[in-house]
Design a protein around this motif. Structure first.
Motif, short mmCIF file in Angstrom:
data_model
loop_
_atom_site.label_atom_id
_atom_site.label_comp_id
_atom_site.label_asym_id
_atom_site.label_seq_id
_atom_site.Cartn_x
_atom_site.Cartn_y
_atom_site.Cartn_z
N LYS A 188 -0.89 2.58 11.10
CA LYS A 188 -1.77 3.42 11.91
C LYS A 188 -3.22 3.15 11.52
O LYS A 188 -3.50 2.73 10.39
N PRO A 189 -4.16 3.33 12.44
CA PRO A 189 -5.58 3.17 12.08
C PRO A 189 -5.94 4.01 10.86
O PRO A 189 -5.57 5.18 10.78
N GLY A 190 -6.60 3.41 9.90
CA GLY A 190 -6.93 4.08 8.66
C GLY A 190 -5.85 3.99 7.61
O GLY A 190 -6.03 4.45 6.48
N GLY A 191 -4.70 3.42 7.97
CA GLY A 191 -3.57 3.30 7.05
C GLY A 191 -3.83 2.27 5.97
O GLY A 191 -4.61 1.34 6.15
N VAL A 192 -3.13 2.41 4.85
CA VAL A 192 -3.34 1.56 3.68
C VAL A 192 -2.11 0.72 3.40
O VAL A 192 -0.96 1.18 3.53
N PHE A 193 -2.35 -0.52 3.02
CA PHE A 193 -1.31 -1.48 2.62
C PHE A 193 -1.55 -1.86 1.18
O PHE A 193 -2.64 -2.30 0.81
N GLY A 194 -0.53 -1.68 0.33
CA GLY A 194 -0.61 -2.10 -1.06
C GLY A 194 0.42 -3.18 -1.33
O GLY A 194 1.58 -3.05 -0.93
N VAL A 195 0.01 -4.25 -2.01
CA VAL A 195 0.92 -5.37 -2.21
C VAL A 195 0.76 -5.98 -3.60
O VAL A 195 -0.36 -6.16 -4.08
N TYR A 196 1.89 -6.25 -4.23
CA TYR A 196 1.94 -7.12 -5.41
C TYR A 196 2.36 -8.49 -4.90
O TYR A 196 3.47 -8.66 -4.39
N GLU A 197 1.47 -9.46 -5.05
CA GLU A 197 1.73 -10.79 -4.49
C GLU A 197 1.96 -11.83 -5.59
O GLU A 197 1.35 -11.78 -6.65
N TRP A 198 2.86 -12.77 -5.31
CA TRP A 198 3.06 -13.94 -6.16
C TRP A 198 2.06 -15.01 -5.74
O TRP A 198 2.06 -15.43 -4.57
N CYS A 199 1.24 -15.47 -6.67
CA CYS A 199 0.23 -16.48 -6.35
C CYS A 199 0.03 -17.44 -7.51
O CYS A 199 0.23 -17.07 -8.68
#
Length: 343
Positions: A188-199
């Protein structure tokens, strides 16, 4: 859980996606893996899931450790930290992208009181996730669907989640832009995405044969078509429209206990007495015992043909992950917390 939830042909074909020699693994091999990433990832997890559960538990990810902190406590804290950074609250509808067998989803639901929907393209893992969640009495808070995280908007509709998180899963995507773009759509607009990424970190040089060997070992041992860099992930998040709120490689913190210590198989480094058993499974003796057991189970048809070979790949992964961690060439916990603009 019935073995027919898995595909024996995918498991047995898994290791054929790579050349054994990293120097011979070229662009054509990578292109083939990216093109067939669904079969690659499903073949890997059809073979590796029960090995993960036996050796690591229900949460298929790494974490930071404090001195004296028990393994399972540290795993849960890592999940709580992401939920906190993402701002999960009671009653929110939250998507877990690449949910495995649902360990993090269950823990985060308990921690935040949010309603979690996990998506996974591996049917065997989805079935196990549902079974374990029912046993935990959390089916009213946590649900799971089979689907492709490259088609999230098609499956769920746009603007359908208050928040989204992913824990060491989106590295399996054929492109960062593709999977992050789908996350952007369903938020949704204003929504947050949190991610632990392999890099691979900024220290990694693909023209260095030793560096390439480490990345290759991580790929073949962990079902990843192509390891990508911190720069690539950051660029992709911005390209699809996210605003970066927080960015940090948690593996770069000067922790006294490194994130990869359980993989080293040294029982003297175990933080608690109980954790000695976890570390022992990662030791040379532990791996020999596990693989001999898998060989026997495969011979009598209790696990799919090819599971032993996937187990051998996991041994390669363990060595490559430790080497990547020690040399600071690889991180499994590049953290990004990003927001979809409100308008």
């Amino acid at each position: 859980m019935p073995a027919d939830a898995r595909s024996e042909s995918r498991v047995s074909n898994y290791t054929k996606f790579w050349q054994k020699d990293s120097a011979k693994d070229g662009e054509a091999d990578k292109a083939n893996r990216l093109d067939q990433y669904t079969d690659l990832v499903n073949g890997y997890y059809d073979g590796a899931t029960e090995l993960y559960e036996y050796g690591w538990g229900n949460s298929f990810h790494f974490c930071r450790f404090f001195k004296g902190e028990a393994f399972l406590q540290a795993i849960a804290r890592h999940e709580h930290y992401l939920a906190s950074m993402t701002g999960l609250r009671p009653g929110m509808r939250v998507l877990d992208v690449g949910c495995g067998v649902g360990g993090p989803a269950r823990e985060i639901a308990r921690f935040s009181d949010a309603n979690i929907v996990g998506i996974n393209n591996n049917e065997f893992q989805v079935l196990r996730a549902r079974q374990k969640t029912a046993q935990a009495g959390l089916s009213d808070k946590v649900s799971f669907v089979k689907g492709n995280f490259m088609e999230l908007a098609e499956q769920f509709g746009e603007n359908s989640f208050d928040a989204v998180y992913a824990i060491e899963a989106t590295c399996h995507a054929p492109t960062f832009e593709g999977v992050y773009g789908e996350v952007f759509k369903v938020l949704k607009p204003g929504g947050v995405f949190g991610v632990y990424e392999w890099c691979m970190t900024d220290e990694w040089d693909p023209s260095n044969p030793k560096h390439k060997e480490i990345a290759h070992g991580i790929e073949v041992g962990d079902g990843i078509a192509e390891m990508r860099t911190l720069h690539a992930a950051r660029k992709a998040l911005k390209t699809v429209g996210f605003e970066i709120l927080h960015e940090e490689d948690l593996a770069a913190r000067p922790d006294a206990v490194p994130w990869y210590y359980p993989l080293e198989g040294d029982v003297f480094k175990a933080q608690t007495v109980w954790d000695m058993f976890t570390v022992l499974r990662m030791s040379t003796i532990g791996k020999i015992f596990t693989q001999n057991s898998v060989w026997g189970l495969e011979k009598i048809g209790l696990v799919p043909k090819g599971t032993y070979d996937v187990g051998e790949s996991l041994k390669v992964a363990g060595d490559a992950l430790v080497a990547g961690g020690q040399s600071k060439l690889f991180t499994p916990m590049a953290l990004w917390v990003v927001r979809k603009p409100a308008n």
